[in-house]
Design a protein around this motif. Structure first.
Motif, PDB file in Angstrom:
ATOM      1  N   GLY A 134     -78.821 -47.466 -66.235  1.00 30.41           N
ATOM      2  CA  GLY A 134     -78.489 -47.182 -67.633  1.00 30.41           C
ATOM      3  C   GLY A 134     -79.243 -47.798 -68.552  1.00 30.41           C
ATOM      4  N   LEU A 135     -80.083 -48.901 -68.179  1.00 33.45           N
ATOM      5  CA  LEU A 135     -81.239 -49.764 -69.077  1.00 33.45           C
ATOM      6  C   LEU A 135     -82.519 -49.216 -68.980  1.00 33.45           C
ATOM      7  N   ASP A 136     -82.673 -48.135 -67.898  1.00 34.03           N
ATOM      8  CA  ASP A 136     -83.999 -47.453 -67.990  1.00 34.03           C
ATOM      9  C   ASP A 136     -84.139 -45.969 -68.681  1.00 34.03           C
ATOM     10  N   LYS A 137     -82.768 -45.736 -69.322  1.00 32.58           N
ATOM     11  CA  LYS A 137     -82.871 -44.652 -70.326  1.00 32.58           C
ATOM     12  C   LYS A 137     -83.686 -45.046 -71.515  1.00 32.58           C
ATOM     13  N   PRO A 138     -84.180 -43.820 -72.076  1.00 32.74           N
ATOM     14  CA  PRO A 138     -84.887 -44.112 -73.280  1.00 32.74           C
ATOM     15  C   PRO A 138     -84.394 -44.649 -74.487  1.00 32.74           C
ATOM     16  N   GLU A 139     -83.137 -44.278 -74.541  1.00 33.52           N
ATOM     17  CA  GLU A 139     -82.387 -44.734 -75.922  1.00 33.52           C
ATOM     18  C   GLU A 139     -82.032 -46.302 -75.844  1.00 33.52           C
ATOM     19  N   ALA A 140     -81.784 -46.636 -74.241  1.00 32.40           N
ATOM     20  CA  ALA A 140     -81.250 -48.103 -74.307  1.00 32.40           C
ATOM     21  C   ALA A 140     -82.527 -48.989 -74.322  1.00 32.40           C
ATOM     22  N   LYS A 141     -83.827 -48.586 -73.898  1.00 31.12           N
ATOM     23  CA  LYS A 141     -84.972 -49.183 -74.190  1.00 31.12           C
ATOM     24  C   LYS A 141     -85.388 -49.257 -75.369  1.00 31.12           C
ATOM     25  N   GLU A 142     -85.328 -48.210 -76.212  1.00 34.03           N
ATOM     26  CA  GLU A 142     -85.664 -48.091 -77.654  1.00 34.03           C
ATOM     27  C   GLU A 142     -84.844 -49.450 -78.344  1.00 34.03           C
ATOM     28  N   PHE A 143     -83.441 -49.126 -78.123  1.00 38.24           N
ATOM     29  CA  PHE A 143     -82.524 -49.938 -78.738  1.00 38.24           C
ATOM     30  C   PHE A 143     -82.709 -51.666 -78.537  1.00 38.24           C
ATOM     31  N   ILE A 144     -83.135 -51.744 -77.246  1.00 38.25           N
ATOM     32  CA  ILE A 144     -83.570 -53.140 -76.720  1.00 38.25           C
ATOM     33  C   ILE A 144     -84.668 -53.626 -77.341  1.00 38.25           C
TER      34      ILE A 144
END
Length: 173
Positions: free
Chosen positions: A125-135
């Motif tokens: 889940g943390l490897d998804k683009p939206e998660a990475k962009e947010f973080i």
């Protein structure tokens, strides 16, 4: 002729010699200066006797780090913890802390959106683009420095490159 090994103990190390608890005070030329933890009496245990007493049943050295007192501070030369690190390691620690705080915000957002207060983060889940962009965005704001989700094409960059999802999850845990 063999000589008895000499151990370097931090001050106030708790040692049990022949089922008798003592506290290490200092090392002298004749042996170890120890204080009886029950009555406070100070005595010197010769090096060879100390080694023999360690072999007896019921003898132990408390190697757990002290969280109270000055044992930790003495070992680090007057520093408490992170102050003893080199500047690059402190910088990496600050980046990782900012990433963890951003992941807490991401988890809170996911829990609110899903309506599940027990939702946990995963490496996938943390490897998804939206998660990475947010973080990356939230950590960049907290640090006042650019954190990229992937390296720039063609060249070097001074920006920090965000870890993969699995590494982020390990860091978060």
């Amino acid at each position: 002729m063999t000589s008895a090994p000499r151990y370097n103990f931090p001050p106030r190390t708790e040692i049990i010699l022949a089922r008798r608890p003592v506290i290490f005070v200092s090392q002298t030329e004749h042996g170890y200066e120890v204080m009886d933890s029950e009555n406070g009496a100070i005595s010197i245990v010769p090096y060879s006797t100390f080694v023999e007493m360690l072999r007896l049943p019921g003898s132990a050295i408390n190697t757990t780090p002290s969280t109270t007192g000055s044992r930790l501070e003495t070992r680090l030369g007057g520093y408490k913890a992170w102050q003893a690190l080199p500047s690059r390691q402190r910088e990496i620690g600050e980046i990782r802390l900012a990433l963890c705080r951003a992941m807490v915000e991401w988890r809170t957002k996911l829990r609110t959106d899903a309506g599940d207060p027990r939702l946990q983060l995963s490496g996938r889940g943390l490897d998804k683009p939206e998660a990475k962009e947010f973080i990356a965005e939230h950590a960049s704001i907290a640090l006042s420095m650019k954190i990229r989700t992937s390296p720039r094409a063609g060249g070097r960059s001074d920006a920090f490159i965000l870890y993969k999802g699995r590494t982020l999850n390990e860091l978060f845990r």
